[in-house]
Structures are given as C-alpha cells and as structure tokens.
Design an enzyme around this catalytic site. Structure first.
Site, short mmCIF file in Angstrom:
data_model
loop_
_atom_site.label_atom_id
_atom_site.label_comp_id
_atom_site.label_asym_id
_atom_site.label_seq_id
_atom_site.Cartn_x
_atom_site.Cartn_y
_atom_site.Cartn_z
N TYR A 148 -1.85 7.47 0.39
CA TYR A 148 -2.04 6.32 1.30
C TYR A 148 -3.50 6.25 1.77
O TYR A 148 -4.05 5.18 2.00
CB TYR A 148 -1.08 6.41 2.48
CG TYR A 148 -0.77 5.06 3.11
CD1 TYR A 148 -0.16 4.07 2.37
CD2 TYR A 148 -1.12 4.79 4.43
CE1 TYR A 148 0.10 2.82 2.93
CE2 TYR A 148 -0.86 3.56 5.00
CZ TYR A 148 -0.24 2.58 4.25
OH TYR A 148 0.01 1.36 4.81
N LYS A 208 -4.81 1.12 8.80
CA LYS A 208 -3.65 0.83 9.66
C LYS A 208 -3.86 1.36 11.08
O LYS A 208 -3.40 0.76 12.05
CB LYS A 208 -2.36 1.43 9.06
CG LYS A 208 -1.91 0.76 7.75
CD LYS A 208 -1.71 -0.72 7.89
CE LYS A 208 -0.97 -1.32 6.70
NZ LYS A 208 -1.00 -2.80 6.70
N1 LIG Z 1 5.95 -2.41 1.44
C1 LIG Z 1 5.90 -1.41 2.30
O1 LIG Z 1 6.45 -0.34 2.06
C2 LIG Z 1 5.20 -1.60 3.62
C3 LIG Z 1 5.50 -0.74 4.68
C4 LIG Z 1 4.84 -0.91 5.88
C5 LIG Z 1 3.88 -1.90 6.01
N2 LIG Z 1 3.61 -2.73 4.95
C6 LIG Z 1 2.59 -3.77 5.13
O2 LIG Z 1 3.20 -5.03 5.01
C7 LIG Z 1 2.19 -5.98 4.69
C8 LIG Z 1 2.68 -6.83 3.54
O3 LIG Z 1 2.74 -6.05 2.35
P1 LIG Z 1 3.94 -6.12 1.33
O4 LIG Z 1 4.47 -4.74 1.19
O5 LIG Z 1 4.85 -7.22 1.66
O6 LIG Z 1 3.19 -6.38 -0.05
P2 LIG Z 1 2.61 -7.74 -0.71
O7 LIG Z 1 1.78 -7.27 -1.87
O8 LIG Z 1 3.70 -8.67 -1.00
O9 LIG Z 1 1.69 -8.35 0.42
C9 LIG Z 1 0.31 -8.02 0.58
C10 LIG Z 1 -0.38 -9.36 0.74
O10 LIG Z 1 -1.78 -9.19 1.02
C11 LIG Z 1 -2.40 -10.31 0.46
N3 LIG Z 1 -3.85 -10.14 0.34
C12 LIG Z 1 -4.54 -9.15 -0.27
N4 LIG Z 1 -5.86 -9.43 -0.22
C13 LIG Z 1 -6.00 -10.60 0.45
C14 LIG Z 1 -7.10 -11.41 0.82
N5 LIG Z 1 -8.36 -11.07 0.52
N6 LIG Z 1 -6.87 -12.57 1.50
C15 LIG Z 1 -5.60 -12.93 1.84
N7 LIG Z 1 -4.51 -12.21 1.52
C16 LIG Z 1 -4.72 -11.06 0.82
C17 LIG Z 1 -1.74 -10.43 -0.91
O11 LIG Z 1 -1.98 -11.71 -1.47
C18 LIG Z 1 -0.29 -10.22 -0.53
O12 LIG Z 1 0.31 -11.45 -0.22
C19 LIG Z 1 0.93 -5.17 4.38
O13 LIG Z 1 0.12 -5.13 5.54
C20 LIG Z 1 1.48 -3.80 4.11
O14 LIG Z 1 0.53 -2.78 4.32
C21 LIG Z 1 4.24 -2.60 3.77
#
Ligand SMILES: NC(=O)c1ccc[n+]([C@@H]2O[C@H](COP(=O)([O-])OP(=O)(O)OC[C@H]3O[C@@H](n4cnc5c(N)ncnc54)[C@H](O)[C@@H]3O)[C@@H](O)[C@H]2O)c1
Length: 257
Positions: A157, A164
């Site tokens: 990570y 984060k």
């Molecule tokens: N999936 C998990 O296990 C998990 C757990 C905890 C937190 N999160 C957090 O949830 C959030 C969403 O992630 P996710 O897991 O749904 O994956 P995801 O890949 O679907 O979403 C990540 C998003 O970030 C966007 N992004 C990246 N660079 C960008 C930029 N320059 N401008 C605008 N948008 C941009 C991507 O287009 C994408 O839509 C993130 O912050 C991630 O860290 C995810």
C-alpha cells in the site's frame, strides 16, 4: 428510505460498475438526488456515460483532479446547471504502480507528489471549488474515501498509505474551516473491495482473505454497504457528524491477533 429529492450531488471517482463511487452515485440517485458525474480522461468518458445513462437526468463533466483549470470549470458548470450543490463525493485516488510495488524507502519524489496530489490534495481543491455552491444552499456535506493503510502498514500500500493519512487529516481541517458555513466533511474508511484501484495493490487477494478470517462479521464488505453508510453521513441522519472517519469494514479494525 432517505428522501433526497431536490438535492444536487457531485460524484468524482466513477470509473466502472465496480467503483465505490458508482455505488454511492446509485444510492444518491435512488434517493432522489440529481447527480453530476465526472470523467478524468477521454479513455474513461464512454464508461461513465454508459453508466450514467441508467440515472435520472445526470450531468456528465470532464475533470482531471490534478488540473486547477478543470476543477474551476467544473465549479462554473455546476453553478450554471444546478445553481448550487448539496453533496460532494470524492473517490479519486492514484499512485504509480512502481511506487506501490517498490520498497517504501524507494518511493520517488515525483511518485510521492503525484499520489498526494491526486489522492489527497484534490479533495481540498474540490472542497474549495464547491464551497460557494454549498453556501448558496445554506450548507452541504462532503465525503471522501480512505483506507486503514493510513494508520497501519499494509505491504504493497506504501505511498498510498501516506496519501490517505494526509487525506484524513484534511477531512478534519476542512471540517473546521467549513463548519461555520454549515458544511460537514467526513470520510469512510472502507474494508477491501475488488475494484480497479484495488487491483493495483499487489497481494490484494490475500488482504481480502485476512479480513474475512479476522473480522468479527467473518466476511468482506461490498460497495453497496459503503454506499449505505455514505447516505447516512451525507444525508439528514448525519447532520451532527463532521470531521469523522467512519470505518465500514465488518469490524476488522478492532481485532488484535
Ligand atoms: N477498493 C478498496 O478496497 C478501497 C478500500 C478503501 C478505500 N478505497 C478508496 O475508494 C476510492 C475509490 O476507489 P475504488 O476502489 O472504487 O476504485 P476505482 O478505480 O473504481 O476508483 C478510483 C477512481 O479514481 C479516479 N482517478 C484517478 N486519477 C484521477 C484523476 N487524475 N482525476 C480524476 N479522477 C481520477 C479513477 O478514474 C477512478 O474513477 C479511492 O479513494 C480508494 O483509495 C478503496
């Protein structure tokens, strides 16, 4: 069922149907809110448009969150179309694969800058751009998505854990800054969910297994469960909650060995 009819929401971070932001967008829309979704590049525009076609009269706008110009233009477009905003959902995150994979001490200066810029600073920039729109509505609610890697070390990570930590601190400072405008700022710390971003973390499948084995509920969580918590925080149920990081992880965080 929460009634959010007449409310306007901006959701940043929908990439595909597995995106946590997409689950939140659907939940907001099902509750009656009108949505604006963004896409960061032409490559993802079609995906977002296809998904948005299932929503009621959505607004689709470009926004690469690393661009101040695009964020300013997004604010103007929302003002023209909605005349104000009630909710901001921030689900954008990015780190270069080589910075996630390398030992942490090898994190490059540029990789650090990019990860912190897109995954943490962008929430501050979007908050600044949407604050005047929320002021027009007498207040609002902002939400971002974080992970326990901000507090504990998860192999693979790396720089995203630092991003984060910065994001969670930003939630508290933004909440203090925007509270007088009746704008609340919170985060959900979600357990692991198989999404596009998650697949960039090496060893992600084993993280899923460890959570399943150790969490009090004995299972993983899904994006709809995050969306339900998001509706609580965004909507009237969360009206006295701000500066908070709400953990939605089937209880994993509480467990020792
Ligand atoms: N999936 C998990 O296990 C998990 C757990 C905890 C937190 N999160 C957090 O949830 C959030 C969403 O992630 P996710 O897991 O749904 O994956 P995801 O890949 O679907 O979403 C990540 C998003 O970030 C966007 N992004 C990246 N660079 C960008 C930029 N320059 N401008 C605008 N948008 C941009 C991507 O287009 C994408 O839509 C993130 O912050 C991630 O860290 C995810």
């Amino acid at each position: 069922m929460i009634d959010l009819s007449g409310k306007f929401a901006l959701v940043v971070g929908v990439a595909n149907k597995r995106s946590i932001a997409w689950a939140i967008a659907q939940a907001l829309s099902n509750s009656g809110a009108r949505l604006a979704l963004t896409y960061p590049s032409e490559r993802l525009e079609e995906n977002v448009r296809e998904l948005a076609a299932t929503l009621n009269n959505p607004l689709i706008l470009p926004c690469d969150v690393s661009s101040d110009d695009q964020i300013a233009e997004l604010g103007r477009a929302l003002d023209n179309e909605f005349g104000g905003l009630d909710f901001l959902v921030h689900g954008a995150a990015f780190a270069k694969k080589e910075d996630l994979d390398a030992p942490f001490s090898q994190t490059s200066r540029e990789g650090f800058r990019i990860a912190l810029d897109i995954s943490a600073y962008s929430f501050i920039a979007l908050a600044r751009a949407t604050r005047p729109l929320m002021q027009k509505r007498g207040g609002g609610s902002m939400l971002t998505l974080t992970y326990l890697g901000s507090e504990r070390v998860f192999k693979g990570y790396n720089v995203m854990g630092v991003a984060k930590a910065a994001l969670e601190a930003s939630v508290r400072y933004l909440a203090a800054d925007l509270g007088p405008d009746n704008i609340r700022v919170n985060a959900i710390s979600a357990g692991p969910i198989k999404t596009l971003a998650a697949m960039g973390i090496s060893g992600f499948s084993s993280i899923l297994g460890v959570y399943r084995d150790r969490a009090p509920l004995g299972r993983n969580i899904d994006a709809q469960e995050v969306a339900d918590a998001a509706l609580f925080l965004l909507g009237p149920g969360g009206r006295a909650v701000t500066a908070e990081v709400l953990t939605v992880d089937a209880g994993f965080k509480a467990m020792g060995f």
